[in-house]
Design a protein around this motif. Sequence first.
Motif, PDB file in Angstrom:
ATOM      1  N   TYR A   1      -8.928  -2.545   2.397  1.00 50.34           N
ATOM      2  CA  TYR A   1      -8.612  -3.164   3.686  1.00 50.34           C
ATOM      3  C   TYR A   1      -9.793  -3.935   4.260  1.00 50.34           C
ATOM      4  CZ  TYR A   1      -4.208  -0.526   4.267  1.00 50.34           C
ATOM      5  OH  TYR A   1      -2.933  -0.029   4.128  1.00 50.34           O
TER       6      TYR A   1
ATOM      7  N   GLN B   1      -4.180   5.120  -0.812  1.00 54.28           N
ATOM      8  CA  GLN B   1      -4.623   3.734  -0.817  1.00 54.28           C
ATOM      9  C   GLN B   1      -6.113   3.738  -0.494  1.00 54.28           C
ATOM     10  OE1 GLN B   1      -2.916   1.050  -1.614  1.00 54.28           O
ATOM     11  NE2 GLN B   1      -4.381  -0.547  -1.050  1.00 54.28           N
TER      12      GLN B   1
ATOM     13  N   TYR C   1       0.858  -5.040   1.973  1.00 54.66           N
ATOM     14  CA  TYR C   1      -0.501  -5.276   1.462  1.00 54.66           C
ATOM     15  C   TYR C   1      -0.496  -6.232   0.277  1.00 54.66           C
ATOM     16  CZ  TYR C   1      -4.738  -4.442  -1.249  1.00 54.66           C
ATOM     17  OH  TYR C   1      -5.891  -4.615  -1.997  1.00 54.66           O
TER      18      TYR C   1
ATOM     19  N   ALA D   1       0.832  -1.203   0.000  1.00 53.60           N
ATOM     20  CA  ALA D   1       0.000   0.000   0.000  1.00 53.60           C
ATOM     21  C   ALA D   1       0.870   1.258   0.000  1.00 53.60           C
ATOM     22  CB  ALA D   1      -0.917   0.006   1.224  1.00 53.60           C
TER      23      ALA D   1
ATOM     24  N   LEU E   1      -7.782  -7.460   5.844  1.00 53.99           N
ATOM     25  CA  LEU E   1      -6.528  -6.911   6.364  1.00 53.99           C
ATOM     26  C   LEU E   1      -6.740  -6.366   7.779  1.00 53.99           C
ATOM     27  CD1 LEU E   1      -3.932  -4.785   4.504  1.00 53.99           C
ATOM     28  CD2 LEU E   1      -4.788  -4.006   6.701  1.00 53.99           C
TER      29      LEU E   1
ATOM     30  N   ARG F   1      -4.321  -7.208  11.084  1.00 48.91           N
ATOM     31  CA  ARG F   1      -3.311  -6.194  11.383  1.00 48.91           C
ATOM     32  C   ARG F   1      -3.094  -6.123  12.896  1.00 48.91           C
ATOM     33  NH1 ARG F   1      -4.804  -1.508  13.672  1.00 48.91           N
ATOM     34  NH2 ARG F   1      -6.996  -0.859  13.654  1.00 48.91           N
TER      35      ARG F   1
END
Length: 226
Positions: free
Chosen positions: A162, A157, A74, A9, A105, A109
């Motif tokens: 995400y 991004q 990413y 990203a 994501l 994370r």
Amino acid sequence: MDYVLVHGAFYGGWSWQPVADALRALGHDVHVVAQLPSGGADPARLGDLAADVAHVRALVDGVGREVVLTGHSYGGMVVAELADHPRVRHSVFLAAFRPKRGQTLLDIRSPHPVEWVESREDGTLHVTADESIAREVLAADLDEPVFAAVHGRGGAQAAVSYTRPSSGPEHTHPVIYVVCERDKAIFPADQEKMADGADHVVRLDAPHLVPLTHPREVAELLAGVR
């Protein structure tokens, strides 16, 4: 061997250039994703994970030979979606998100506050404008003037990229996970969790933007994949 390199990203294929140059010098064919649809300068034209996957799938299809598919950060979300592609010989996750079926994501994370990423009302995410914070998190190994040039090339991004869950296809080829032990963007402990189940795990003494900070080591590692 052919290599397809997928960037993370906020950045583009240029972030892979030192690694690509080193691999080509070793006699390999390298195909770099120039820009994923989820990133770029125009917020109105940004895509999501599905658009990124379609973009990379078309590139892999076009190579016409088996490839080592490598994703940084990413980019791992994209690589994971091609786990059953017949032309992918190996998947390499380089300090990358590696989701399981149904995970986004955001699900995988780090739970730590992400103070270096800024969210905007237009639905985009950006690396903080504070270069000192960004450099400390992403690439403390780079001298300040060098990182300033990197920072200046960063882009938007799409936040929606995400939130799209992984389809999690079963791997039909080996998986290598490369943990960057000084990463402050995706913490090493989180990388170790995502490396679980990989066929081979490699650990590098490097920060997050490892394609730029340690290109020779990354190129040699990839060149050894068979």
